[in-house]
Enzyme design. Sequence first.
Site, PDB file in Angstrom:
ATOM      1  N   ASN A   6       0.860  -1.187   0.000  1.00  0.00           N
ATOM      2  CA  ASN A   6       0.000   0.000   0.000  1.00  0.00           C
ATOM      3  C   ASN A   6       0.901   1.243   0.000  1.00  0.00           C
ATOM      4  OD1 ASN A   6      -1.420   2.283   1.115  1.00  0.00           O
ATOM      5  ND2 ASN A   6      -3.080   0.900   1.658  1.00  0.00           N
ATOM      6  N   ASP A   8      -0.162   4.479  -0.037  1.00  0.00           N
ATOM      7  CA  ASP A   8      -0.875   5.700   0.410  1.00  0.00           C
ATOM      8  C   ASP A   8       0.016   6.641   1.215  1.00  0.00           C
ATOM      9  OD1 ASP A   8      -3.330   5.061  -0.703  1.00  0.00           O
ATOM     10  OD2 ASP A   8      -4.037   4.021   1.088  1.00  0.00           O
ATOM     11  N   HIS A   9       0.879   6.048   2.068  1.00  0.00           N
ATOM     12  CA  HIS A   9       1.686   6.913   2.942  1.00  0.00           C
ATOM     13  C   HIS A   9       2.672   7.785   2.167  1.00  0.00           C
ATOM     14  CE1 HIS A   9       0.022   5.694   6.646  1.00  0.00           C
ATOM     15  NE2 HIS A   9       0.402   4.451   6.549  1.00  0.00           N
ATOM     16  N   ARG A  17       3.201  18.849   2.164  1.00  0.00           N
ATOM     17  CA  ARG A  17       3.799  20.116   1.751  1.00  0.00           C
ATOM     18  C   ARG A  17       3.210  20.626   0.442  1.00  0.00           C
ATOM     19  NH1 ARG A  17       8.985  21.717   3.767  1.00  0.00           N
ATOM     20  NH2 ARG A  17       9.026  23.070   1.960  1.00  0.00           N
ATOM     21  N   HIS A  42      -5.835   3.649  -1.600  1.00  0.00           N
ATOM     22  CA  HIS A  42      -7.200   3.944  -1.133  1.00  0.00           C
ATOM     23  C   HIS A  42      -7.570   5.329  -1.649  1.00  0.00           C
ATOM     24  CE1 HIS A  42     -10.048   4.194   2.633  1.00  0.00           C
ATOM     25  NE2 HIS A  42     -10.665   4.485   1.510  1.00  0.00           N
ATOM     26  N   ARG A  44      -9.709   7.969  -1.210  1.00  0.00           N
ATOM     27  CA  ARG A  44     -10.705   8.406  -0.227  1.00  0.00           C
ATOM     28  C   ARG A  44     -11.588   9.503  -0.801  1.00  0.00           C
ATOM     29  NH1 ARG A  44     -10.514   7.630   5.393  1.00  0.00           N
ATOM     30  NH2 ARG A  44      -9.011   6.055   5.965  1.00  0.00           N
ATOM     31  N   ARG A  48      -7.392  12.324   0.718  1.00  0.00           N
ATOM     32  CA  ARG A  48      -6.361  12.607   1.715  1.00  0.00           C
ATOM     33  C   ARG A  48      -4.982  12.096   1.285  1.00  0.00           C
ATOM     34  NH1 ARG A  48      -7.492   9.690   7.253  1.00  0.00           N
ATOM     35  NH2 ARG A  48      -9.502  10.668   6.946  1.00  0.00           N
ATOM     36  N   HIS A  49      -4.964  10.954   0.612  1.00  0.00           N
ATOM     37  CA  HIS A  49      -3.646  10.511   0.137  1.00  0.00           C
ATOM     38  C   HIS A  49      -3.602  10.477  -1.389  1.00  0.00           C
ATOM     39  CE1 HIS A  49      -4.910   7.590   3.473  1.00  0.00           C
ATOM     40  NE2 HIS A  49      -5.587   7.099   2.495  1.00  0.00           N
ATOM     41  N   GLU A  69      -8.685   0.321  -2.882  1.00  0.00           N
ATOM     42  CA  GLU A  69      -9.564   0.365  -1.707  1.00  0.00           C
ATOM     43  C   GLU A  69     -10.520   1.524  -1.871  1.00  0.00           C
ATOM     44  OE1 GLU A  69      -7.547   0.659   1.994  1.00  0.00           O
ATOM     45  OE2 GLU A  69      -6.236  -1.013   1.573  1.00  0.00           O
ATOM     46  N   THR A  99      -6.853   6.189  10.085  1.00  0.00           N
ATOM     47  CA  THR A  99      -6.752   5.151   9.071  1.00  0.00           C
ATOM     48  C   THR A  99      -8.025   4.319   9.208  1.00  0.00           C
ATOM     49  OG1 THR A  99      -5.451   3.245   8.310  1.00  0.00           O
ATOM     50  CG2 THR A  99      -5.425   3.665  10.669  1.00  0.00           C
ATOM     51  N   THR A 100      -8.235   3.349   8.315  1.00  0.00           N
ATOM     52  CA  THR A 100      -9.432   2.519   8.407  1.00  0.00           C
ATOM     53  C   THR A 100      -9.455   1.827   9.767  1.00  0.00           C
ATOM     54  OG1 THR A 100      -9.116   2.144   6.056  1.00  0.00           O
ATOM     55  CG2 THR A 100     -10.773   0.801   7.145  1.00  0.00           C
ATOM     56  N   GLU A 150     -11.157  -9.462   2.641  1.00  0.00           N
ATOM     57  CA  GLU A 150      -9.883  -9.084   3.254  1.00  0.00           C
ATOM     58  C   GLU A 150     -10.131  -9.056   4.749  1.00  0.00           C
ATOM     59  OE1 GLU A 150      -7.617  -5.644   1.865  1.00  0.00           O
ATOM     60  OE2 GLU A 150      -6.670  -5.486   3.844  1.00  0.00           O
ATOM     61  N   HIS A 190      -3.785  -4.833   7.709  1.00  0.00           N
ATOM     62  CA  HIS A 190      -3.885  -3.760   8.705  1.00  0.00           C
ATOM     63  C   HIS A 190      -2.976  -4.054   9.889  1.00  0.00           C
ATOM     64  CE1 HIS A 190      -5.860   0.034   9.451  1.00  0.00           C
ATOM     65  NE2 HIS A 190      -5.489  -0.197  10.682  1.00  0.00           N
ATOM     66  N   GLY A 191      -1.963  -3.222  10.035  1.00  0.00           N
ATOM     67  CA  GLY A 191      -1.058  -3.341  11.177  1.00  0.00           C
ATOM     68  C   GLY A 191      -0.060  -4.482  11.093  1.00  0.00           C
ATOM     69  N   GLY A 212       1.206  -1.564   4.412  1.00  0.00           N
ATOM     70  CA  GLY A 212       1.632  -0.211   4.062  1.00  0.00           C
ATOM     71  C   GLY A 212       2.600   0.351   5.082  1.00  0.00           C
TER      72      GLY A 212
HETATM   73  N1  PXP Z   1      -5.914  -3.130   4.275  1.00  0.00           N
HETATM   74  C1  PXP Z   1      -6.810  -2.128   4.413  1.00  0.00           C
HETATM   75  C2  PXP Z   1      -8.226  -2.374   4.025  1.00  0.00           C
HETATM   76  C3  PXP Z   1      -6.415  -0.864   4.890  1.00  0.00           C
HETATM   77  O1  PXP Z   1      -7.316   0.124   5.005  1.00  0.00           O
HETATM   78  C4  PXP Z   1      -5.057  -0.654   5.228  1.00  0.00           C
HETATM   79  C5  PXP Z   1      -4.625   0.688   5.728  1.00  0.00           C
HETATM   80  O2  PXP Z   1      -4.584   1.591   4.694  1.00  0.00           O
HETATM   81  C6  PXP Z   1      -4.157  -1.726   5.049  1.00  0.00           C
HETATM   82  C7  PXP Z   1      -4.617  -2.954   4.599  1.00  0.00           C
HETATM   83  C8  PXP Z   1      -2.697  -1.582   5.352  1.00  0.00           C
HETATM   84  O3  PXP Z   1      -2.530  -1.323   6.704  1.00  0.00           O
HETATM   85  P1  PXP Z   1      -1.124  -0.857   7.276  1.00  0.00           P
HETATM   86  O4  PXP Z   1      -0.816   0.470   6.661  1.00  0.00           O
HETATM   87  O5  PXP Z   1      -1.346  -0.811   8.745  1.00  0.00           O
HETATM   88  O6  PXP Z   1      -0.128  -1.909   6.844  1.00  0.00           O
END
Ligand code: PXP
Length: 236
Positions: A6, A8-9, A17, A42, A44, A48-49, A69, A99-100, A150, A190-191, A212
């Site tokens: 992912n 997005d970050h 900036r 994602h 949004r 946002r990203h 996403e 975040t989600t 997922e 996630h995480g 991500g």
């Molecule tokens: N899956 C989904 C549905 C998410 O919303 C996210 C966060 O953007 C991730 C996976 C990835 O999570 P993380 O950034 O904590 O690895």
Amino acid sequence: MRFSLNVDHIATLRNARGEVQPDPVTAALLAEQSGVDGIVVHLREDRRHVNERDLRLLRELITTKLDMEMAPVEEIIKIACDVQPELATLVPEKRQELTTEGGLNIIDDIAQIKSAIKDLHKANIEVSVFIEPDIDQINAAAEIESDFIEIHTGVYANAESEEEEFDELERIRLGAKQAKKLGLGVNAGHGLNYLNMKIFRELSDIDEVSIGQAVIARALFVGLNEAVKEMINIIR
Ligand code: PXP
């Protein structure tokens, strides 16, 4: 087990900036060269990203697969149908969240989610639903003809004791097994990070993880190529 990154970050850092760097599309292409199996973004409602331009460039340029996403809302469904990602992952979206924060409640929002899946299928896009490892939610995902689930791994990732971690891992293992029995593909995310993936990778019914934060954070210190390769070494 496959690994999608992912990005997005990268876009969040760029947007902080109002600059053009760092570019999430360049990051995606570098990550592909380092061996990831897919790219996740994602789009949004508040952009946002990543923005629509990022999404369209990714669609043009990446050679693995694009997992978009998205909230199951009309504006974004229209964009998805036009952009044609390989997979659309439906997620809940609240404007104030960092975040989600958890999975969809398919049972409570069945009409909206079913209709989103129907529209995306009409455009030949496979669909995944981001849900908790809950048997009723998984059965509902199959009922409304999602192609994948997922599994939300946030509870596992944030467990405060080994017992809680073990219990949640077992819930995920049983959920993944049930999903497979129903013919669903099984992703998870996630995480997930370099430590908790060492146990998580043993779950044989998980087809793919979406990661991500941990990889992008590590990339700041060791570079994206190294950060991706370290994660691939753990997963495989
Ligand atoms: N899956 C989904 C549905 C998410 O919303 C996210 C966060 O953007 C991730 C996976 C990835 O999570 P993380 O950034 O904590 O690895």
